[in-house]
Design an enzyme around this catalytic site. Structure first.
Site, short mmCIF file in Angstrom:
data_model
loop_
_atom_site.label_atom_id
_atom_site.label_comp_id
_atom_site.label_asym_id
_atom_site.label_seq_id
_atom_site.Cartn_x
_atom_site.Cartn_y
_atom_site.Cartn_z
N TRP A 125 1.06 -1.13 0.26
CA TRP A 125 0.20 -0.06 -0.41
C TRP A 125 1.10 1.16 0.18
O TRP A 125 0.71 1.88 -0.60
CB TRP A 125 -1.00 0.13 0.69
N ASP A 165 -1.61 6.02 6.48
CA ASP A 165 -2.85 5.75 6.33
C ASP A 165 -2.84 4.78 7.15
O ASP A 165 -2.40 3.79 7.34
CB ASP A 165 -2.24 4.99 5.01
N LYS A 201 -12.91 -1.90 5.97
CA LYS A 201 -11.99 -3.00 7.44
C LYS A 201 -12.51 -2.54 8.51
O LYS A 201 -13.15 -3.45 9.69
CB LYS A 201 -10.38 -2.90 7.45
C1 LIG Z 1 -7.42 -1.31 1.93
C2 LIG Z 1 -6.21 -0.53 2.06
C3 LIG Z 1 -6.49 0.50 1.19
C4 LIG Z 1 -7.07 1.11 -0.35
O1 LIG Z 1 -8.53 0.80 0.40
P1 LIG Z 1 -9.38 1.63 -0.62
O2 LIG Z 1 -10.24 2.39 0.17
O3 LIG Z 1 -9.42 -0.09 -0.98
O4 LIG Z 1 -8.98 2.32 -1.23
C5 LIG Z 1 -5.39 1.28 1.16
N1 LIG Z 1 -4.26 0.98 2.45
C6 LIG Z 1 -4.34 0.67 3.28
C7 LIG Z 1 -3.55 -0.30 4.45
C8 LIG Z 1 -5.66 -1.05 3.16
O5 LIG Z 1 -5.61 -1.33 4.11
#
Ligand SMILES: *Cc1c(COP(=O)(O)O)cnc(C)c1O
Length: 361
Positions: free
Chosen positions: A103, A173, A197
């Site tokens: 990511w 993030d 999540k």
């Molecule tokens: C799932 C995830 C993403 C991507 O998220 P989207 O909402 O599908 O764009 C980005 N960073 C991390 C750490 C993730 O777990």
């Protein structure tokens, strides 16, 4: 009701059952409104109440200071890979990115389209199986910001301290571990997370931004990509993801009911602790992350052979443990055990693993 399986999916992920039940009860008509949340105007007082309460609960739950704004946006965490540099990486400056996994790789790619970027602390040489030490990090003096990935969903690693970024705004993030433990927002410039999540359904993205950073958003930016516009309009510049915000609000109420972030953290530590203890018990299972970097949200492990892994995934799925297959880029297994994943599911998985080991070890 149809039987629910144990859902180990990395995202969209399991939601608290009481949240689903309330959403179901109120789906056709919100009490006192006579319409579903999907059918009402986002300018109605009902929706203003829903989004206002979600923001207030989020602020209370995480102790977010008044000097921070909370935005409910769309486009997932992935759009934040672009919005963060478009708004914060101003002319003539450099943004630092700590490279801890897939990511982070995707985030830095978008930042490169915007301006000057410096990568630091990459652990790619060991398949991102650990978080770098402070000694491995080199920051740019006067950096526009430093970007980190709080929890590396695919590789199963998580920061258990913050990188020493000095005065540079820390951008995190936090998509896969937000509100899984207490968070000191004052240490960050910006925190973002796709909801699917730990917070709710997909389609809504939470951005928590320090007020003064909004001054960096240039008026020449496209309107929908501009944090300052979303802040000025209380996340209602255009039609927001109303249903997502509503369910997110229910999840926040559930989190508060659990006793807040310290209580959730205790449960999460216990769930992950049991699973790692099982993985470490004999040499049969092969946990992939270095011990000090292990994620409490995504537990990644392998077996001696890919055939054994295939058998494990097939048999576990048949036994009602869904979604244990690792990300296609790394293989093996991954048990995602976010806030809403029940502790009983971890206990039952461990019992299943013991039986599998006895039959195959
Ligand atoms: C799932 C995830 C993403 C991507 O998220 P989207 O909402 O599908 O764009 C980005 N960073 C991390 C750490 C993730 O777990």
């Amino acid at each position: 009701m149809t039987k629910r399986v144990y859902n180990f999916s990395s995202g969209p992920a399991v939601l608290p059952l009481p949240v689903l039940e309330q959403a179901q009860r109120d789906l056709v008509a919100l009490p006192g409104v006579g319409m579903s949340v999907m059918e009402i105007s986002h300018r109605s007082s009902t929706f203003e109440g829903i989004i206002g309460k979600a923001e207030a609960d989020l602020r209370a739950l995480a102790g977010i200071p008044d000097s921070y704004r909370i935005l409910f946006l769309q486009g997932g965490a992935t759009l934040q890979f672009s919005m963060v540099p478009l708004n914060l990486l101003t002319e003539g400056r450099t943004a630092d990115y700590i490279m801890t996994g897939s990511w982070a790789d995707k985030a830095v790619k978008e930042a490169r389209r915007v301006g000057s970027v410096h990568e630091t602390g990459s652990t790619a040489d060991t398949n991102f199986n650990r978080i770098p030490s402070d000694a491995e990090l080199r920051f740019t003096p006067g950096a526009a910001y430093v970007h980190m990935t709080a929890n590396n969903t695919i590789e199963g690693t998580e920061w258990h301290r913050l990188p020493p970024v000095g005065d540079a705004p820390l951008v995190s993030d936090a998509s896969s571990d937000i509100f899984s433990r207490p968070i000191d927002i004052a240490k960050y410039g910006l925190v973002y997370a796709g909801a699917q999540k730990n917070l709710g359904p997909s389609g809504v993205t939470v951005v928590i931004i320090r007020q003064d950073l909004l001054e960096r958003s240039s008026p020449s930016l496209h309107t929908m990509l501009n944090y300052a516009v979303h802040a000025e309009n209380g996340s209602l510049y255009n039609t927001p993801p109303a249903f997502g915000v509503y369910v997110l609000g229910l999840v926040l109420e559930w989190l508060i009911g659990q006793g807040g972030l310290p209580a959730i953290a205790t449960i999460n530590e216990r769930k992950a602790g049991k699973l790692y203890a099982e993985l470490d018990r004999t040499g049969f299972w092969r946990p992939t992350a270095e011990k000090a970097s292990r994620s409490l949200m995504n537990v990644t492990f392998r077996l001696a052979t890919e055939d054994q892994e295939k058998a494990f995934i097939k048999e576990s799925t048949a036994a009602g443990f869904d979604g244990l297959k690792g990300h296609r880029s790394v293989g093996g297994m991954r048990a995602s055990i976010y806030n809403a994943f029940p502790e009983k599911g971890v206990d039952d998985l461990i019992a299943f693993m013991r039986d599998f080991e006895r039959r195959n070890g």
